[in-house]
Design a protein around this motif. Structure first.
Motif, short mmCIF file in Angstrom:
data_model
loop_
_atom_site.label_atom_id
_atom_site.label_comp_id
_atom_site.label_asym_id
_atom_site.label_seq_id
_atom_site.Cartn_x
_atom_site.Cartn_y
_atom_site.Cartn_z
N PHE A 56 0.71 -1.14 0.11
CA PHE A 56 -0.03 -0.07 -0.03
C PHE A 56 1.09 1.26 -0.06
O PHE A 56 1.69 1.24 0.79
CB PHE A 56 -1.08 0.11 1.44
CG PHE A 56 -1.55 1.38 1.59
CD1 PHE A 56 -2.75 1.57 1.05
CD2 PHE A 56 -1.16 2.06 2.54
CE1 PHE A 56 -3.31 2.82 1.28
CE2 PHE A 56 -1.64 3.29 3.16
CZ PHE A 56 -2.74 3.82 2.34
N GLY A 57 0.96 1.90 -1.21
CA GLY A 57 1.82 2.97 -1.21
C GLY A 57 1.92 3.69 -2.34
O GLY A 57 1.20 3.25 -3.52
N CYS A 58 2.77 4.91 -2.31
CA CYS A 58 3.26 5.41 -3.63
C CYS A 58 3.73 4.87 -4.66
O CYS A 58 4.21 3.61 -4.62
CB CYS A 58 3.85 6.74 -3.38
SG CYS A 58 5.54 6.28 -2.76
N ILE A 62 5.81 0.91 -4.62
CA ILE A 62 5.49 -0.25 -5.46
C ILE A 62 7.03 -0.78 -6.19
O ILE A 62 7.05 -2.13 -6.22
CB ILE A 62 4.21 -0.08 -6.38
CG1 ILE A 62 2.93 0.34 -5.24
CG2 ILE A 62 3.83 -0.96 -7.39
CD1 ILE A 62 1.65 0.78 -6.16
N TYR B 301 -8.07 1.77 1.03
CA TYR B 301 -7.11 0.78 1.01
C TYR B 301 -6.18 1.09 -0.14
O TYR B 301 -5.22 0.17 -0.54
CB TYR B 301 -7.65 -0.40 0.73
CG TYR B 301 -8.96 -0.87 1.40
CD1 TYR B 301 -8.69 -0.88 2.81
CD2 TYR B 301 -10.28 -1.16 0.97
CE1 TYR B 301 -10.08 -0.92 3.60
CE2 TYR B 301 -11.48 -1.01 1.52
CZ TYR B 301 -11.16 -1.18 2.98
OH TYR B 301 -12.24 -1.34 3.87
N ILE B 302 -5.96 2.16 -0.87
CA ILE B 302 -4.91 2.50 -2.01
C ILE B 302 -4.44 3.94 -1.55
O ILE B 302 -5.16 4.77 -0.87
CB ILE B 302 -5.61 2.38 -3.24
CG1 ILE B 302 -6.89 3.21 -3.53
CG2 ILE B 302 -5.97 0.92 -3.60
CD1 ILE B 302 -7.38 3.17 -4.98
N GLU B 303 -3.51 4.29 -2.31
CA GLU B 303 -2.82 5.59 -1.91
C GLU B 303 -3.08 6.63 -3.27
O GLU B 303 -2.89 5.96 -4.37
CB GLU B 303 -1.34 5.17 -1.85
CG GLU B 303 -0.61 6.17 -1.35
CD GLU B 303 0.04 7.15 -2.49
OE1 GLU B 303 0.25 8.18 -2.65
OE2 GLU B 303 0.33 6.43 -3.58
N LEU B 376 -4.99 -1.55 -8.06
CA LEU B 376 -3.94 -1.30 -6.72
C LEU B 376 -4.64 -1.93 -5.51
O LEU B 376 -3.66 -2.25 -4.42
CB LEU B 376 -4.11 0.24 -6.63
CG LEU B 376 -3.39 1.11 -7.58
CD1 LEU B 376 -3.71 2.60 -7.32
CD2 LEU B 376 -1.70 0.72 -7.13
N ARG B 377 -5.99 -2.12 -5.59
CA ARG B 377 -6.41 -2.87 -4.29
C ARG B 377 -5.96 -4.56 -4.54
O ARG B 377 -5.71 -5.02 -3.01
CB ARG B 377 -8.10 -2.82 -4.13
CG ARG B 377 -8.42 -1.68 -3.52
CD ARG B 377 -10.04 -1.62 -3.54
NE ARG B 377 -10.50 -0.46 -2.81
CZ ARG B 377 -11.52 0.04 -2.92
NH1 ARG B 377 -12.75 -0.63 -3.21
NH2 ARG B 377 -12.08 1.08 -2.37
#
Lengths: 170, 387
Positions: A56-58, A62, B301-303, B376-377
Motif C-alpha cells: 500500500f503506497g506511492c 510499489i 485501501y489505496i494510495e 491497486l487494491r
C-alpha cells in the motif's frame, strides 16, 4: 518525477501477491507517510525459492517492492540478508530525494521475513536483530533541508529558512 | 490529455489567446512611459482593471491591484496589513484549512511576534462565524478566511464572517483564488476589505493575478519601487498577461450562468455515476455548499499518488492529496482538519472539471478509475486484511 526503471516496475510490478503457506512473512509500515509493505517467502535449502509482495503506497513504494523481489529471488538467505535498501534504490537507478527514506523499506521487510522464517525454524534465540542501517546523508557530505536545500546542522529539527519541521533524516 | 485537474490550471479560451497573441506582436511599451505608445499600453491595463473590477463588483477599478500570482496577492494582503497596522495590534484570526500561501505567511508573521488564532472547521470543512466573533479581541488587526477550499471545494460562510468583521471594524481578507470567475463573488455583498483572485482560475493566463484592496484600508506594498498600480505594487506591469486576464474576466462575467450550469451538470453526473464503478470511498466535498467544479474523494485501501500515476498512463490528469505526493510527505492539513484518518487521507483524489469537459469525459474517467482501483487494491495488504 520517476525515472524509466521505476516507472517500469510501477506499471508492471513483478511478483505481486501472497504465498499461502509462506515460510516467512515480513511486514513494515511507515506511519509518517503511510506506506505499508508485506513480503512473503518460500524457502528451500536455505534459498529463496519464491517471493511475493503486497504494498500500500506511492509509485516509489510499489517499484521498490517489485525490484526487491527481483533481486532477492533465488538468493541464499545469507545473501539476501546483505541486500540493503540502498541496493534496491541503486538497482532502480535512483529515487527522488524525498522518497529515499519513507518508501524505500523493501529490504527491511525482506529481513523481517527471513527473521520470521528463522524464528519459526530455530526458535527466537538464534538470530539477533540486525543493526539498523547507519545514518547516511540524503545527498553529499553535509545536511541539507529536504524541502529548500539550505544547509543545516546535523541535529536541526526545524528549518529557519522555509519554516518546516524536520522529522525526517537529512 | 483528458484534463480533470482544472483546479491546478485551465486552458486559455480562444478569445483570450487572440488578444494575447495580438499583444505579443504589438504591445511592448512600458505603461509608465509618457509617450503616446506608453499611454496606450497604460490604457490597456486600465481597461483590464475595469473588467476585473466588474467581475467582483468593486466600486472603483483603482481598488484592483495586478500581481504575479494568487500567492503574491495573499502575501501582499496578509503581510501588508500586518506591517501597516502594528500600532493597532498584533492579533490575526484564520482557519485551519487555508491555502499554504496563507498558512506560511501567517507562520512567518508569528515568528516575528504576531499572535495567531486558527479556527477549527466542522466535518464539512466550514468555519463557524460565531467562533470568529468570539476570537476577535481589541488587538485583532486582521481576519483571513478563504472563500472556497482548493482541496475539498467547501465554500465558507464569508458573508456572515464579513458582517462580523464590519461590525467589529476589523480588516477582512478573503482568499477567493479558486472562486472568482467560477461562481459569483461580490466584494460588497461579502464585506471583504481585501480579496485575492487569480486569472488562470477563469481561463486567463498564469503569471498574473489580482488583489482587491477596498479604498481606505491600510496595506503596505510587498514590492516597492515605482509608482505602478496606484503606488500599491512597484514593478513594470505584465502587460500581455494583464491584457489576457482582462479579457478572461470580461468573458467570465458575461458567461457566468451558462458556465455554472455546465459545471454543475458534470458534477451531478459524476456523483450519480461513481457508485456504479467503485465502492468503499468517502466524498469529502459537501455537495450543496462547494465549488461547482471540484470533487474530493478518498478511496479506501489505496494510495493517491499511485492512482494519479496509473490514470496518467491512461492519459487522464487529476490531482491527489496523498501525503506521499505532497513534497512534505505529510497528510494534508485540510484533510486532517476534517477528521479524516491518515490512511483514508492517503487515498484522496481531487477531480476538477472545466468548460472543456463533457459527460463522456466523466464516463471515460470512471472506467479508468475502476480498473486502477481494482489493480491497486489487489496489490494492497490493507484490502486483504479487510476481506
Amino acid at each position: 518525477m520517476y525515472n524509466e526503471v521505476v516507472m517500469d516496475h510501477f506499471k508492471n510490478p513483478r511478483n505481486v501477491g501472497e504465498i499461502e503457506d509462506a515460510d516467512g512473512i515480513g511486514e513494515v509500515g511507515n506511519p509518517l507517510c503511510g506506506d505499508m509493505m508485506t513480503i512473503y517467502l518460500k524457502i528451500k535449502d536455505e534459498r529463496i525459492e519464491d517471493i511475493k509482495f503486497k504494498t500500500f503506497g506511492c509509485g516509489s513504494a510499489i517499484a521498490v517492492s517489485s525490484m526487491l523481489t527481483e533481486i532477492a529471488s533465488g538468493k541464499t538467505l545469507e545473501e539476501a540478508k546483505n541486500i540493503s535498501n540502498k541496493d534496491v534504490a541503486n538497482a532502480l537507478e535512483g529515487l527522488p530525494k524525498n522518497k529515499l527514506h519513507c518508501s524505500n523499506l523493501g529490504a527491511d521487510a525482506l529481513h523481517m521475513a527471513i527473521q520470521d522464517y528463522e524464528d519459526k525454524k530455530y526458535g527466537k534465540s538464534r538470530s539477533e536483530p540486525k543493526d539498523k542501517e547507519e545514518h547516511q546523508h540524503a545527498s553529499g557530505d553535509n545536511c541539507y533541508c529536504p524541502y529548500c536545500d539550505v544547509e543545516l546542522g546535523e541535529s536541526a529539527t526545524f528549518c529557519e529558512a522555509c519554516q518546516r519541521d524536520l522529522e525526517e533524516e537529512h | 490529455m483528458l484534463n480533470l485537474d482544472h483546479i491546478s490550471s485551465n486552458p486559455l479560451l480562444p478569445e483570450v489567446k487572440e488578444v494575447m497573441i495580438d499583444a505579443v506582436q504589438n504591445d511592448y511599451h512600458n505603461p509608465s512611459s509618457q509617450h503616446k505608445a506608453g499611454e496606450q499600453a497604460a490604457e490597456k491595463i486600465e481597461s483590464a482593471r475595469e473588467a476585473v473590477a466588474r467581475l467582483i463588483n468593486a466600486k472603483d477599478p483603482k481598488e484592483v491591484v495586478f500581481t504575479s500570482c494568487g500567492t503574491e496577492s495573499v502575501n501582499h494582503a496578509i503581510k501588508g496589513v500586518a506591517m501597516a497596522n502594528r500600532d493597532k495590534g498584533n492579533h490575526i484570526i484564520t482557519s485551519n484549512i487555508e491555502h499554504n500561501s496563507v498558512v506560511r505567511s501567517l507562520k512567518r508573521l508569528k515568528s516575528q511576534g504576531f499572535k495567531l488564532t486558527s479556527l477549527p472547521v466542522d466535518t464539512n470543512g466550514q468555519v463557524d462565524p460565531g467562533a470568529v466573533e468570539e476570537a476577535i479581541t481589541d488587538k485583532t488587526i486582521l481576519v483571513s478566511v478563504m472563500h472556497s477550499n482548493n482541496e475539498i471545494g467547501t465554500l465558507q460562510p464569508i458573508k456572515e464572517i464579513g458582517e462580523i468583521t464590519r461590525k467589529k471594524k476589523v480588516v477582512f481578507h478573503c482568499d477567493a483564488v479558486d472562486s472568482v470567475g467560477i461562481l459569483p463573488v461580490d466584494v460588497q455583498l461579502l464585506n471583504a476589505d481585501l480579496l485575492s483572485l487569480a486569472s488562470n482560475t477563469y481561463y486567463g493566463p498564469t503569471g498574473v493575478a489580482g488583489l482587491y484592496i477596498r479604498k481606505g484600508v491600510k496595506v503596505f506594498p510587498l514590492l516597492e519601487g515605482g509608482a505602478q498600480e496606484n503606488n500599491k505594487r512597484g514593478g513594470t506591469e505584465n502587460l500581455i498577461g494583464i491584457i489576457g486576464m482582462g479579457k478572461a474576466a470580461e468573458l467570465a462575467f458575461r458567461d457566468m450562468d451558462k458556465r455554472l450550469e455546465h459545471l454543475q451538470n458534470l458534477k451531478k453526473h459524476f456523483l450519480a455515476e461513481l457508485p456504479k464503478y467503485i465502492d468503499e470511498y468517502l466524498i469529502n466535498t459537501t455537495p450543496d455548499r462547494s465549488l461547482p467544479n471540484l470533487i474530493s474523494l478518498s478511496v479506501k485501501y489505496i494510495e493517491g499518488e499511485s492512482v494519479m500515476l496509473m490514470l496518467d498512463e491512461d492519459d487522464i490528469g487529476i490531482s491527489t492529496k496523498s501525503a506521499c505526493a505532497s513534497g512534505s510527505l505529510r497528510a494534508s492539513h485540510v484533510l486532517v482538519s476534517l477528521g479524516l484518518s491518515h490512511a483514508d487521507a492517503q487515498g484522496t483524489l481531487v477531480v476538477s472539471f472545466g468548460l472543456d469537459n463533457t459527460l463522456q469525459d466523466i464516463d471515460r474517467f470512471l472506467n479508468s478509475l475502476k480498473h486502477t482501483v481494482e489493480t491497486l487494491r489487489n496489490m494492497s495488504p490493507l484490502y486483504k486484511k479487510k476481506a
